[in-house]
Design a protein around this motif. Sequence first.
Motif, PDB file in Angstrom:
ATOM      1  N   UNK A 214      37.659 -13.275  33.944  1.00 46.48           N
ATOM      2  CA  UNK A 214      38.943 -12.928  33.320  1.00 46.48           C
ATOM      3  C   UNK A 214      39.252 -13.826  32.133  1.00 46.48           C
ATOM      4  N   UNK A 215      38.939 -15.100  32.254  1.00 46.03           N
ATOM      5  CA  UNK A 215      39.290 -16.029  31.186  1.00 46.03           C
ATOM      6  C   UNK A 215      38.457 -15.805  29.926  1.00 46.03           C
ATOM      7  N   UNK A 216      37.183 -15.467  30.094  1.00 46.07           N
ATOM      8  CA  UNK A 216      36.296 -15.458  28.939  1.00 46.07           C
ATOM      9  C   UNK A 216      35.863 -14.072  28.466  1.00 46.07           C
ATOM     10  N   UNK A 217      36.197 -13.013  29.199  1.00 44.57           N
ATOM     11  CA  UNK A 217      35.713 -11.692  28.789  1.00 44.57           C
ATOM     12  C   UNK A 217      36.459 -11.231  27.528  1.00 44.57           C
ATOM     13  N   UNK A 218      35.804 -10.390  26.725  1.00 42.86           N
ATOM     14  CA  UNK A 218      36.454  -9.874  25.504  1.00 42.86           C
ATOM     15  C   UNK A 218      37.545  -8.868  25.858  1.00 42.86           C
ATOM     16  N   UNK A 219      38.312  -8.494  24.843  1.00 44.56           N
ATOM     17  CA  UNK A 219      39.437  -7.583  25.091  1.00 44.56           C
ATOM     18  C   UNK A 219      38.970  -6.185  25.477  1.00 44.56           C
ATOM     19  N   UNK A 220      37.772  -5.824  25.047  1.00 46.53           N
ATOM     20  CA  UNK A 220      37.215  -4.530  25.435  1.00 46.53           C
ATOM     21  C   UNK A 220      35.913  -4.740  26.187  1.00 46.53           C
ATOM     22  N   UNK A 221      35.777  -4.058  27.301  1.00 44.04           N
ATOM     23  CA  UNK A 221      34.567  -4.172  28.113  1.00 44.04           C
ATOM     24  C   UNK A 221      34.185  -2.775  28.599  1.00 44.04           C
ATOM     25  N   UNK A 228      32.671  -8.782  41.593  1.00 42.89           N
ATOM     26  CA  UNK A 228      33.346 -10.062  41.731  1.00 42.89           C
ATOM     27  C   UNK A 228      34.052 -10.139  43.077  1.00 42.89           C
ATOM     28  N   UNK A 229      35.091 -11.030  43.188  1.00 45.33           N
ATOM     29  CA  UNK A 229      35.760 -11.151  44.479  1.00 45.33           C
ATOM     30  C   UNK A 229      37.274 -10.997  44.349  1.00 45.33           C
ATOM     31  N   UNK A 230      38.060 -12.039  44.112  1.00 43.77           N
ATOM     32  CA  UNK A 230      39.511 -11.974  44.219  1.00 43.77           C
ATOM     33  C   UNK A 230      40.142 -11.209  43.069  1.00 43.77           C
ATOM     34  N   UNK A 231      40.742 -10.070  43.355  1.00 44.25           N
ATOM     35  CA  UNK A 231      41.480  -9.355  42.317  1.00 44.25           C
ATOM     36  C   UNK A 231      42.800  -8.842  42.890  1.00 44.25           C
ATOM     37  N   UNK A 232      43.831  -8.936  42.079  1.00 43.80           N
ATOM     38  CA  UNK A 232      45.148  -8.405  42.425  1.00 43.80           C
ATOM     39  C   UNK A 232      45.302  -7.026  41.768  1.00 43.80           C
ATOM     40  N   UNK A 233      46.342  -6.272  42.119  1.00 42.83           N
ATOM     41  CA  UNK A 233      46.569  -4.990  41.431  1.00 42.83           C
ATOM     42  C   UNK A 233      46.688  -5.156  39.913  1.00 42.83           C
ATOM     43  N   UNK A 234      47.283  -6.257  39.454  1.00 42.79           N
ATOM     44  CA  UNK A 234      47.407  -6.504  38.012  1.00 42.79           C
ATOM     45  C   UNK A 234      46.021  -6.708  37.375  1.00 42.79           C
ATOM     46  N   UNK A 235      45.152  -7.399  38.091  1.00 47.67           N
ATOM     47  CA  UNK A 235      43.795  -7.596  37.573  1.00 47.67           C
ATOM     48  C   UNK A 235      43.068  -6.257  37.428  1.00 47.67           C
ATOM     49  N   UNK A 236      43.244  -5.397  38.426  1.00 48.05           N
ATOM     50  CA  UNK A 236      42.573  -4.099  38.390  1.00 48.05           C
ATOM     51  C   UNK A 236      43.044  -3.295  37.181  1.00 48.05           C
ATOM     52  N   UNK A 237      44.341  -3.298  36.921  1.00 53.58           N
ATOM     53  CA  UNK A 237      44.866  -2.559  35.768  1.00 53.58           C
ATOM     54  C   UNK A 237      44.372  -3.157  34.463  1.00 53.58           C
ATOM     55  N   UNK A 239      41.469  -4.650  34.007  1.00 52.92           N
ATOM     56  CA  UNK A 239      40.081  -4.215  33.834  1.00 52.92           C
ATOM     57  C   UNK A 239      40.018  -2.751  33.417  1.00 52.92           C
ATOM     58  N   UNK A 240      40.929  -1.943  33.952  1.00 52.70           N
ATOM     59  CA  UNK A 240      40.959  -0.526  33.571  1.00 52.70           C
ATOM     60  C   UNK A 240      41.285  -0.380  32.087  1.00 52.70           C
ATOM     61  N   UNK A 241      42.260  -1.149  31.608  1.00 51.33           N
ATOM     62  CA  UNK A 241      42.642  -1.071  30.186  1.00 51.33           C
ATOM     63  C   UNK A 241      41.497  -1.515  29.273  1.00 51.33           C
ATOM     64  N   UNK A 242      40.702  -2.448  29.745  1.00 53.61           N
ATOM     65  CA  UNK A 242      39.585  -2.931  28.919  1.00 53.61           C
ATOM     66  C   UNK A 242      38.404  -1.969  28.928  1.00 53.61           C
ATOM     67  N   UNK A 297      34.909  -0.493  46.405  1.00 53.54           N
ATOM     68  CA  UNK A 297      34.304   0.191  45.259  1.00 53.54           C
ATOM     69  C   UNK A 297      35.399   1.019  44.582  1.00 53.54           C
ATOM     70  N   UNK A 298      35.726   0.674  43.343  1.00 55.49           N
ATOM     71  CA  UNK A 298      36.800   1.368  42.624  1.00 55.49           C
ATOM     72  C   UNK A 298      36.285   1.838  41.264  1.00 55.49           C
ATOM     73  N   UNK A 299      36.281   3.146  41.064  1.00 54.65           N
ATOM     74  CA  UNK A 299      35.941   3.683  39.745  1.00 54.65           C
ATOM     75  C   UNK A 299      37.214   3.652  38.899  1.00 54.65           C
ATOM     76  N   UNK A 300      37.182   2.897  37.791  1.00 46.84           N
ATOM     77  CA  UNK A 300      38.380   2.692  36.979  1.00 46.84           C
ATOM     78  C   UNK A 300      38.429   3.632  35.781  1.00 46.84           C
ATOM     79  N   UNK A 301      37.272   3.972  35.252  1.00 40.03           N
ATOM     80  CA  UNK A 301      37.173   4.904  34.124  1.00 40.03           C
ATOM     81  C   UNK A 301      35.907   5.743  34.293  1.00 40.03           C
ATOM     82  N   UNK A 302      35.947   6.970  33.817  1.00 37.72           N
ATOM     83  CA  UNK A 302      34.749   7.818  33.876  1.00 37.72           C
ATOM     84  C   UNK A 302      33.651   7.181  33.033  1.00 37.72           C
ATOM     85  N   UNK A 303      32.482   6.976  33.601  1.00 36.68           N
ATOM     86  CA  UNK A 303      31.406   6.296  32.860  1.00 36.68           C
ATOM     87  C   UNK A 303      30.769   7.198  31.814  1.00 36.68           C
TER      88      UNK A 303
END
Length: 322
Positions: A214-221, A228-237, A239-242, A297-303
Amino acid sequence: MKRVVSLSLGSSRRDARVELELLGERVRIERIGTDGDYARFREWLRELDGRVDAIGIGGADLFVETGCRRYYIRDIVRLVCDVRRTPVVDGNGIKHTWERYLIKEFLPREVGLPLTGRRVLQVNSVDRYGMAEALFEVGARVLYGDFLFALGLPIPLRSLCSVQILGALLLPVISRLPFRWFYPTGRKQERSTPRFGWAFRWAEVVCGDFHYIRRYMPHQLPDRVVLTQTVTPEDVEDLRRRGVALLVTTGPELGGRSFATNVLQALVVAFAGKDPEAISPEEYMTWMHRFGFRPRVSWLNAPRSDHLRKAWRGAQAMPVER
């Protein structure tokens, strides 16, 4: 009721509490952040000692290892030395067993996503050496980011052998340094300071400690898999936005979030009723299966890439559990 507490050097904004039933018994899981305050962390440990079934420490490791060598983190060992009655674990029991299973068996068999030949950025390997070995064993093309993200040095490691050699040379020294020098604690975990974006752009899969990611990833991924391991609902959103396509976490979703490996190991220790050092790797696996835990396992965006599309179509075709 069993009670398991994860005491973290991380931010208190990520605190959580959840109750669930495991093997017919109620269990309360709590996560308490101390915002990087070592004195408060030690005070909490003394207060919890003898009052809970197991303590997991988060945002910190008791030790790291490469190959057969183990290096204890002096700062963290000092913090826990006063705990006498309650077992203290840091998640290594899960990292060296369940995370191997996740890469070698669960991803190819349950998700349809073998990592053989895939470009993988593991942000930290000495903290998750079991994962590093599993990636090597399945034939992934791995970039180990320990120098990049822990030390800020532009030195990518391309082989597990180089991790072993440099680990043997440097870890005896690094393990004696102040822990906060090479791992973000407290509010630092909430800052985003993208670094070495080329490594993230090269990778198809990004894995390892989420605070580093989270600290070092670029704004778009876009179109990436994050493991990974510990994620909150805010973290999931976030990652979805990125643009991340697939998120896989070591543990299941509990109360809307995925808890850290130290929580999972503390649960095993609480139910096994044994000293953590007396629990074998096979027992960790057995208990995780008995709990009915599965990686999330969470699909956040269509690949968009072909190898992900096949797994994604398989997931879309699966019946929805109600």
